[in-house]
Design an enzyme around this catalytic site. Structure first.
Site, PDB file in Angstrom:
ATOM      1  N   ASP A   8     -34.214 -25.014  16.633  1.00  0.00           N
ATOM      2  CA  ASP A   8     -34.932 -24.832  18.021  1.00  0.00           C
ATOM      3  C   ASP A   8     -35.534 -24.509  17.443  1.00  0.00           C
ATOM      4  O   ASP A   8     -36.656 -23.685  19.020  1.00  0.00           O
ATOM      5  CB  ASP A   8     -34.005 -23.816  18.976  1.00  0.00           C
ATOM      6  N   GLU A  28     -24.418 -25.798  25.433  1.00  0.00           N
ATOM      7  CA  GLU A  28     -24.209 -27.286  25.086  1.00  0.00           C
ATOM      8  C   GLU A  28     -22.642 -27.452  24.710  1.00  0.00           C
ATOM      9  O   GLU A  28     -22.626 -28.532  24.495  1.00  0.00           O
ATOM     10  CB  GLU A  28     -24.757 -26.881  23.643  1.00  0.00           C
ATOM     11  N   ASP A  61     -24.612 -21.017  20.241  1.00  0.00           N
ATOM     12  CA  ASP A  61     -24.518 -22.892  21.005  1.00  0.00           C
ATOM     13  C   ASP A  61     -22.898 -22.940  20.822  1.00  0.00           C
ATOM     14  O   ASP A  61     -22.870 -22.976  18.960  1.00  0.00           O
ATOM     15  CB  ASP A  61     -25.976 -23.214  20.359  1.00  0.00           C
ATOM     16  N   HIS A  87     -34.698 -28.611  24.050  1.00  0.00           N
ATOM     17  CA  HIS A  87     -33.297 -27.755  23.248  1.00  0.00           C
ATOM     18  C   HIS A  87     -33.786 -26.824  22.153  1.00  0.00           C
ATOM     19  O   HIS A  87     -33.355 -26.712  22.026  1.00  0.00           O
ATOM     20  CB  HIS A  87     -31.787 -28.618  23.630  1.00  0.00           C
ATOM     21  N   HIS A 129     -29.584 -25.893  25.632  1.00  0.00           N
ATOM     22  CA  HIS A 129     -29.800 -24.732  25.524  1.00  0.00           C
ATOM     23  C   HIS A 129     -31.149 -24.435  26.160  1.00  0.00           C
ATOM     24  O   HIS A 129     -31.470 -22.913  26.081  1.00  0.00           O
ATOM     25  CB  HIS A 129     -30.237 -24.780  23.513  1.00  0.00           C
ATOM     26  N   HIS A 132     -29.001 -25.154  14.419  1.00  0.00           N
ATOM     27  CA  HIS A 132     -29.859 -25.716  14.273  1.00  0.00           C
ATOM     28  C   HIS A 132     -30.762 -24.515  14.779  1.00  0.00           C
ATOM     29  O   HIS A 132     -30.794 -23.653  15.595  1.00  0.00           O
ATOM     30  CB  HIS A 132     -30.336 -27.117  15.784  1.00  0.00           C
ATOM     31  N   ASP A 166     -22.492 -25.774  19.466  1.00  0.00           N
ATOM     32  CA  ASP A 166     -21.997 -26.823  18.108  1.00  0.00           C
ATOM     33  C   ASP A 166     -22.438 -25.753  16.896  1.00  0.00           C
ATOM     34  O   ASP A 166     -23.023 -26.370  15.701  1.00  0.00           O
ATOM     35  CB  ASP A 166     -24.074 -27.323  17.635  1.00  0.00           C
ATOM     36  N   ASP A 201     -26.140 -20.974  15.837  1.00  0.00           N
ATOM     37  CA  ASP A 201     -26.637 -22.491  16.198  1.00  0.00           C
ATOM     38  C   ASP A 201     -26.760 -23.719  14.689  1.00  0.00           C
ATOM     39  O   ASP A 201     -26.981 -22.567  13.927  1.00  0.00           O
ATOM     40  CB  ASP A 201     -28.346 -21.972  16.773  1.00  0.00           C
TER      41      ASP A 201
HETATM   42 MN   LIG Z   1     -29.176 -24.808  19.999  1.00  0.00          MN
END
Ligand SMILES: [Mn+2]
Length: 310
Positions: free
Chosen positions: A136, A277, A232, A149, A109, A134, A234, A132
């Protein structure tokens, strides 16, 4: 899926085979995996004029320059990452006209430091939708991992950064919405909540439905001219997208993610898409890259039916 004959415009593709923002090797193969999954073909079928500019070069001497002191804090590969992000930013600036779309294939990322910088410098007001697992949102001062990232949004906002990063323009909290968030570090959670960024967690998605969440984000970003979708992989449930470095159970379903892309595509303001990712080494038969292509196709107009074509 139908084939369209009109010409919606031009898409520029850039691969950023960068794995420097995190610890697992293999995410540098993301651009190859996504291309192999038929990206250009799917977009061309929708009438797009697609130019693939190939991959940005990533310095192979990276292991020698691993730890970097960044304003008194250790950040892995920060100099190399900033250089690559700047190079991407300049390439986009040179190649892309205001009406064109950009598709950036990561890499981890941290590559979005370059693509978002380009969006921020487009004419009019820019905004970012960050999908995402997360946040970040760790500046170097609070990052448990020292990996870029997990810092990208904080960096884009100029938080805890000792010198200008990639763009002189900092992203402001009211220019951003996050969707599908479900894994935050404790300090990161406190900072994100206090930041003023609109955050739809995965609980919000489940309780209110992805359609309401996405339309709310579009309303919040109502005065934005150019939207940037930073996706992302994920963010998805790991069974849908197993080929990511930091999988987190309980993510977006296949249909939730595609509906998100379709609604944003209908809105029409997204100018740039990041697909990041994707790690084919950790994947099952390129499933995650194939889904990344589905996301791009849905955002760029692929629909089950095209009633206006009939
Ligand atoms: Mn990310």
């Amino acid at each position: 899926m139908t084939t369209r004959t009109h010409h919606p415009g031009r898409i520029h593709i850039y691969g950023v085979p960068m794995d420097l923002g995190q610890e697992k090797r293999g995410v540098d193969l993301g651009p190859i995996a996504i291309r192999y999954a038929g990206l250009t073909d799917r977009l061309t079928r929708q009438g797009w004029d697609v130019t693939d500019h190939g991959d940005m070069s990533v310095d192979a001497s990276r292991l020698m320059m691993r730890k970097v002191n960044f304003g008194g804090h250790t950040v892995y590969h920060s100099n190399a990452i900033i250089n690559i992000a700047r190079a991407l930013h300049h390439r986009i600036e040179e190649d892309v006209s205001p009406q064109d779309k950009v598709l950036m294939l990561g890499g981890d990322h941290s590559a979005s430091l370059g693509s978002v910088a380009s969006t921020l410098e487009r004419p009019g007001r820019a905004g970012v939708i960050w999908v995402d697992a997360h946040g970040d949102f760790n500046p170097p001062q609070t990052s448990p991992s020292a990996n870029v990232h997990g810092m990208v949004v904080a960096w884009l906002m100029g938080r805890g950064i000792p010198r200008p990063g990639v763009s002189e323009i900092h992203l402001q909290p009211d220019q951003m919405c996050m969707i599908a968030i479900r894994d935050l570090d404790p300090v990161e959670a406190v900072n994100l909540e206090a930041s003023g960024i609109c955050v739809a967690t995965i609980r919000d998605v489940e309780e209110r439905g992805i359609s309401v969440v996405v339309h709310d984000a579009l309303d919040r970003l109502g005065d934005i001219d150019s939207l940037h979708l930073s996706f992302d992989l994920d963010s998805l449930e790991p069974s849908v997208a197993p080929g990511v470095g930091t999988p987190v159970p309980g993510g977006l379903t296949q249909r939730e993610a595609l509906l998100l892309a379709e609604i944003l595509g209908d809105d029409g303001r997204v100018t740039t898409l990041d697909l990041v990712e994707v790690n084919p080494i950790l994947d099952e038969a390129n499933k995650t890259a194939k889904f990344a292509v589905d996301i791009a196709a849905s955002l760029m107009g692929e629909r089950i039916l095209h009633p206006e074509d009939v």
